[in-house]
Design a protein around this motif. Sequence first.
Motif, PDB file in Angstrom:
ATOM      1  N   PHE A   1      -8.672   3.816  -1.954  1.00 46.00           N
ATOM      2  CA  PHE A   1      -8.639   2.349  -1.819  1.00 46.00           C
ATOM      3  C   PHE A   1      -9.564   1.855  -0.715  1.00 46.00           C
ATOM      4  N   PHE A   2      -9.513   2.495   0.442  1.00 44.36           N
ATOM      5  CA  PHE A   2     -10.189   1.932   1.609  1.00 44.36           C
ATOM      6  C   PHE A   2     -11.580   2.496   1.863  1.00 44.36           C
TER       7      PHE A   2
ATOM      8  N   ALA B   1       0.786  -1.480  -3.055  1.00 41.38           N
ATOM      9  CA  ALA B   1       0.768  -0.656  -4.270  1.00 41.38           C
ATOM     10  C   ALA B   1       1.100   0.798  -3.932  1.00 41.38           C
ATOM     11  N   ILE B   2       0.521   1.316  -2.845  1.00 42.11           N
ATOM     12  CA  ILE B   2       0.821   2.693  -2.440  1.00 42.11           C
ATOM     13  C   ILE B   2       2.304   2.825  -2.103  1.00 42.11           C
TER      14      ILE B   2
ATOM     15  N   PRO C   1      -3.471  -3.142  -1.744  1.00 43.13           N
ATOM     16  CA  PRO C   1      -3.515  -1.679  -1.858  1.00 43.13           C
ATOM     17  C   PRO C   1      -2.368  -0.973  -1.121  1.00 43.13           C
ATOM     18  N   THR C   2      -2.054  -1.406   0.100  1.00 44.38           N
ATOM     19  CA  THR C   2      -0.972  -0.738   0.826  1.00 44.38           C
ATOM     20  C   THR C   2       0.375  -1.015   0.165  1.00 44.38           C
TER      21      THR C   2
ATOM     22  N   LEU D   1      -4.710   8.300  -2.032  1.00 42.16           N
ATOM     23  CA  LEU D   1      -4.823   6.909  -2.497  1.00 42.16           C
ATOM     24  C   LEU D   1      -5.412   6.014  -1.412  1.00 42.16           C
ATOM     25  N   GLY D   2      -5.006   6.244  -0.157  1.00 41.62           N
ATOM     26  CA  GLY D   2      -5.559   5.459   0.942  1.00 41.62           C
ATOM     27  C   GLY D   2      -7.060   5.670   1.074  1.00 41.62           C
TER      28      GLY D   2
ATOM     29  N   PHE E   1     -11.727  -1.651   0.293  1.00 41.96           N
ATOM     30  CA  PHE E   1     -10.731  -2.719   0.574  1.00 41.96           C
ATOM     31  C   PHE E   1     -10.615  -2.967   2.040  1.00 41.96           C
TER      32      PHE E   1
ATOM     33  N   ASP F   1      -1.612  -5.951   2.639  1.00 42.29           N
ATOM     34  CA  ASP F   1      -2.550  -6.222   1.559  1.00 42.29           C
ATOM     35  C   ASP F   1      -2.072  -5.529   0.279  1.00 42.29           C
TER      36      ASP F   1
END
Length: 179
Positions: A173-174, A143-144, A140-141, A169-170, A179, A138
């Motif tokens: 995001f989650f 982007a990280i 977000p992952t 960040l994880g 997300f 996805d």
Amino acid sequence: MTELITLLELFWSFVKIGFTSFGGLSMIPLISSEMISHGFMTASEVADIVAIAEMTPGPLGLNCATFAGMRAGGILGAIVANLGALSPTLTVAFIAAIFFEHAKNNKHLVQIMTGVRPACVGMVAGVILEMSRENYVDVPTLAIGIVDLILLLYVKMSIPKVLLLSAILGIIFFAVMGF
């Protein structure tokens, strides 16, 4: 004097185990036989040690050596048993180091290593690609991962700092953004 004999017996027992087994579950009968024959443990205690060694992280043989050595000779017993269990690996590594040192300028060895190096890089690249397909599913992952790559290659940030930032960040995001 009996403590020294116990330590020597522990060491020699795990040397035999290390040289005559192939690791993992194949070590259990040898460990059982050695521990019972020397009177270090009963069959029930060996079963307990194996169960504990299976549950803890790390190689079964070293975990068993640690627990059995600790039981038979305390901390020093655990160290001695681990050195015995590691002696095959250390011996092979020592012999390989001597061989490579003597043969490092050998034309054939240089040719072999020239072929092996790209194969290793290819295998690592294959694992990276496979793991990327599983982990970057996805935005977000992905982007990280891109941020991590930039921080590692261009900013030269340390790996522990990048891991900590990635964890933060994880969470953002989650957990926070859903997300």
